[in-house]
Design an enzyme around this catalytic site. Structure first.
Site, PDB file in Angstrom:
ATOM      1  N   GLY A  15      37.076  38.673  31.357  1.00 56.26           N
ATOM      2  CA  GLY A  15      36.835  40.023  31.894  1.00 56.26           C
ATOM      3  C   GLY A  15      37.180  41.058  30.836  1.00 56.26           C
ATOM      4  O   GLY A  15      37.627  42.164  31.152  1.00 56.26           O
ATOM      5  N   THR A  17      35.423  42.907  28.998  1.00 51.11           N
ATOM      6  CA  THR A  17      34.650  44.152  28.910  1.00 51.11           C
ATOM      7  C   THR A  17      34.934  45.046  30.116  1.00 51.11           C
ATOM      8  O   THR A  17      34.362  46.126  30.255  1.00 51.11           O
ATOM      9  CB  THR A  17      33.130  43.841  28.881  1.00 51.11           C
ATOM     10  OG1 THR A  17      32.819  43.065  30.048  1.00 51.11           O
ATOM     11  CG2 THR A  17      32.748  43.050  27.651  1.00 51.11           C
ATOM     12  N   ASP A  86      29.428  32.059  30.017  1.00 51.09           N
ATOM     13  CA  ASP A  86      29.021  31.942  31.409  1.00 51.09           C
ATOM     14  C   ASP A  86      30.108  31.057  32.015  1.00 51.09           C
ATOM     15  O   ASP A  86      30.199  29.871  31.695  1.00 51.09           O
ATOM     16  CB  ASP A  86      27.644  31.258  31.444  1.00 51.09           C
ATOM     17  CG  ASP A  86      27.271  30.832  32.849  1.00 51.09           C
ATOM     18  OD1 ASP A  86      28.058  31.112  33.774  1.00 51.09           O
ATOM     19  OD2 ASP A  86      26.200  30.213  32.996  1.00 51.09           O
ATOM     20  N   ASP A 178      51.698  41.215  40.201  1.00 46.79           N
ATOM     21  CA  ASP A 178      51.727  42.311  41.158  1.00 46.79           C
ATOM     22  C   ASP A 178      52.272  43.469  40.328  1.00 46.79           C
ATOM     23  O   ASP A 178      53.461  43.486  39.997  1.00 46.79           O
ATOM     24  CB  ASP A 178      52.662  42.000  42.331  1.00 46.79           C
ATOM     25  CG  ASP A 178      52.631  43.114  43.361  1.00 46.79           C
ATOM     26  OD1 ASP A 178      52.756  44.282  42.951  1.00 46.79           O
ATOM     27  OD2 ASP A 178      52.479  42.823  44.552  1.00 46.79           O
ATOM     28  N   HIS A 179      51.406  44.401  39.947  1.00 43.90           N
ATOM     29  CA  HIS A 179      51.852  45.362  38.929  1.00 43.90           C
ATOM     30  C   HIS A 179      52.997  46.250  39.433  1.00 43.90           C
ATOM     31  O   HIS A 179      53.714  46.834  38.639  1.00 43.90           O
ATOM     32  CB  HIS A 179      50.679  46.174  38.364  1.00 43.90           C
ATOM     33  CG  HIS A 179      50.215  47.292  39.232  1.00 43.90           C
ATOM     34  ND1 HIS A 179      49.366  47.107  40.291  1.00 43.90           N
ATOM     35  CD2 HIS A 179      50.459  48.626  39.196  1.00 43.90           C
ATOM     36  CE1 HIS A 179      49.121  48.274  40.869  1.00 43.90           C
ATOM     37  NE2 HIS A 179      49.774  49.219  40.217  1.00 43.90           N
ATOM     38  N   GLU A 217      48.207  57.831  48.042  1.00 45.09           N
ATOM     39  CA  GLU A 217      47.356  58.177  46.902  1.00 45.09           C
ATOM     40  C   GLU A 217      46.470  59.341  47.289  1.00 45.09           C
ATOM     41  O   GLU A 217      46.091  59.468  48.463  1.00 45.09           O
ATOM     42  CB  GLU A 217      46.452  56.999  46.543  1.00 45.09           C
ATOM     43  CG  GLU A 217      47.188  55.779  46.061  1.00 45.09           C
ATOM     44  CD  GLU A 217      46.213  54.706  45.620  1.00 45.09           C
ATOM     45  OE1 GLU A 217      45.696  54.818  44.501  1.00 45.09           O
ATOM     46  OE2 GLU A 217      45.959  53.785  46.398  1.00 45.09           O
ATOM     47  N   ASP A 236      44.552  45.278  50.148  1.00 43.91           N
ATOM     48  CA  ASP A 236      44.607  45.886  48.814  1.00 43.91           C
ATOM     49  C   ASP A 236      46.037  46.273  48.422  1.00 43.91           C
ATOM     50  O   ASP A 236      46.428  46.138  47.268  1.00 43.91           O
ATOM     51  CB  ASP A 236      43.702  47.132  48.806  1.00 43.91           C
ATOM     52  CG  ASP A 236      43.564  47.738  47.425  1.00 43.91           C
ATOM     53  OD1 ASP A 236      43.308  46.975  46.480  1.00 43.91           O
ATOM     54  OD2 ASP A 236      43.716  48.969  47.289  1.00 43.91           O
ATOM     55  N   HIS A 241      51.760  44.716  47.188  1.00 46.12           N
ATOM     56  CA  HIS A 241      52.728  45.696  46.676  1.00 46.12           C
ATOM     57  C   HIS A 241      53.775  46.106  47.717  1.00 46.12           C
ATOM     58  O   HIS A 241      54.967  46.163  47.426  1.00 46.12           O
ATOM     59  CB  HIS A 241      52.019  46.961  46.196  1.00 46.12           C
ATOM     60  CG  HIS A 241      50.860  46.704  45.268  1.00 46.12           C
ATOM     61  ND1 HIS A 241      50.878  45.734  44.297  1.00 46.12           N
ATOM     62  CD2 HIS A 241      49.645  47.311  45.158  1.00 46.12           C
ATOM     63  CE1 HIS A 241      49.718  45.756  43.639  1.00 46.12           C
ATOM     64  NE2 HIS A 241      48.967  46.686  44.138  1.00 46.12           N
TER      65      HIS A 241
END
Ligand code: BG6
Length: 500
Positions: A15, A17, A86, A178-179, A217, A236, A241
């Site tokens: 991933g 790009t 691929d 998990d950022h 947010e 999400d 989180h």
């Protein structure tokens, strides 16, 4: 002085790009490089579908890092290589293996390989299978897999994915990102709790009346409508989180700060969450969606008019919930959680509300004492605020809430490192403490599944909130029923009052 360990490794990014790589990964790797935290013997192999060349990747990398030092950026970019692949074709993985071997020889890099999955989740399993089949993971050094969320869509799909990954990697080689666990103040929760004699003895149901965790947010779903439609705020933000923050707030002190000890304590909390049965969902969880409204003096559209969103969508962009933890420490203490998009402010914060004193000798004037609050500011401010009560200045009687503020990012001249920077560094060093163990993922899906199952069949439960507000009124009622209220900033001088 501690010697900085500089891992020598090859990092393969699936991933390369994509948005995540450009916005987070390349700048983070650069910062680690600049700080001398990576050995000069390292390389990054970017892979994706597009037919890019090394030069195109290097150009993208140099544009994504923010530095005046052009020479350093040029030197850094030379460590980057690109291969179009691929991921469903084993031939691509054979090519990848030869490329990595050649690069390792050229730069004298030991066979330490990291694989970062930063692409569409439906390919995670296939990539793991093909990595193993190609023999690229058959090495004398160490191998690690870093994987982005979503880790499955529910418990069954998470189990299936885990099974596929475990064919190629063992549990202690899988780093589930998990950022939030990389954020400075989330990591500080343990220090605040276990490093302060004035908090830990009070950290239980005898002294705490409720805990509130907010992550709001102002952004909407932007161009992620397609993904978000099948995810919603529950999958999400909440399943990962939010529950991770709850686990850190509620866990018992680990005996030592080893990854196993810390993660075991967190797992115990997640397992102790009182399950919410289908019949109880509407009493414990509020599901909201934003309607058109005004934010920062600008009109913004409702969720249903966003790109790639169904005009009749019942996907939730807001979740407010009351959680109970069945343990000696927390019996009877509600944990209120809320997270949503297009709310009035961008903030993540935790509020610990302490119980009232058994008797208030100042109540003569009918004034209720302001409860003691400990506020942990996660972002954008980083710090803590403690609310105490003081005497009103002057001859008059009565109390006044006073605040003690500690602003972490005001005092230090060093910017807190990006969450990704810290987590990538941890992974290179083999420290799994701030990554999610499978048992945590399993317990959180187990908790969340009945809620999403119920919602899938009961769209009438959806409540609407105007963009630019702090969520639906039902979310305020959730606390009011228990005699509480959301605490939040009410004006410029940071005074916390009722959230309504
Ligand atoms: C991501 C979610 O995990 O976290 C996004 O997928 C969300 O929808 C983001 O915007 C919030 O992260 P932060 O660090 O800005 O609070």
């Amino acid at each position: 002085m501690n010697q900085i360990v500089k891992p020598a490794t090859t990092l393969v990014i699936f991933g390369a790009t994509g948005d995540l790589a450009k916005r987070k990964l390349y700048p983070s790797i650069f910062n680690l490089y600049k700080a001398g935290r990576i050995s000069k013997s390292f390389s990054v192999v970017g892979v994706a579908r597009r037919p890019w060349t090394n030069e195109e990747l290097r150009k993208t990398v140099s544009e994504s890092v923010d530095s005046e030092d052009k020479e350093l950026v040029r030197e850094f970019c030379e460590h980057f290589y690109y291969l179009p692949v691929d991921v469903t074709n084993i031939e691509s993985f054979n090519e990848l293996k030869s490329l990595v071997e050649n690069i390792e020889k050229k730069h004298n890099i030991p066979e330490n390989r990291m694989f970062y999955m930063a692409m569409a989740p439906q390919f995670f399993g296939t990539i793991a299978t093909n990595l193993k089949a190609s023999g690229i993971t058959d090495i004398s050094g160490w191998k690690r897999l870093i994987i982005e969320k979503p880790f499955g869509h529910d418990l069954a799909s998470a189990k299936q994915l885990n099974h596929e990954l475990r064919e190629a990697f063992s549990e202690d080689e899988i780093y589930r990102i998990d950022h939030y666990l990389g954020k400075e103040m989330v990591q500080n929760i343990e220090m605040i709790r276990f490093g302060n004699a004035i908090f830990e003895p009070l950290w239980n149901n005898r002294y705490i009346s409720n805990v509130q965790v907010t992550s709001s947010e102002t952004l909407g779903v932007e161009d992620r409508g397609g993904y978000y439609e099948s995810s919603g705020a529950l999958r999400d933000m909440f399943q990962n989180h939010m529950l991770q923050m709850v686990a850190l707030l509620a866990m018992d002190p680990p005996n030592r700060l080893t990854p196993d000890d810390v993660r075991n304590e967190k797992i115990k909390v997640l397992r102790a969450l009182r399950p919410i049965s289908k019949d109880e969902v509407k009493h414990y969880v509020v599901r909201g969606q934003y309607e058109p409204g005004t934010l920062n003096n600008q009109e913004v559209s409702g969720y249903r008019s966003e790109k790639n969103v169904d005009a009749e969508s019942s996907t939730e962009t807001y979740v407010g919930a009351k959680l109970l933890i069945d343990s000696h420490r927390w019996a009877g203490v509600p944990f209120y959680i809320r997270t949503g998009k297009r709310m009035s402010v961008k903030t993540t914060e935790i509020i610990i509300e302490f119980k009232d004193l058994p008797m208030n000798i100042y109540r003569k004037d009918e004034e209720k004492l302001h409860p003691n609050l400990l506020i942990i500011h996660i972002q954008p401010d980083e710090g803590i605020t403690l609310f105490l009560n003081g005497k009103k200045i002057g001859i008059s009687e009565g109390s006044v809430p006073v605040q003690l503020n500690y602003c972490h990012n005001c005092l230090t001249t060093v910017n807190s490192p990006e969450a990704y920077e810290r987590l990538l560094n941890d992974c290179m060093l083999g420290d799994m403490t701030n990554f999610t163990h499978w048992d945590e993922v399993e317990s959180s899906w187990r908790f969340v599944d009945p809620i999403s199952d119920y919602w899938a069949k009961h769209s009438e439960d959806l409540t609407m909130y105007e963009a630019g507000t702090m969520g639906p009124k039902e979310s305020h009622e959730l606390l009011e029923r228990d005699g509480f209220r959301w605490w939040e900033y009410t004006n410029q001088i940071n005074f916390y009052g009722s959230g309504i």
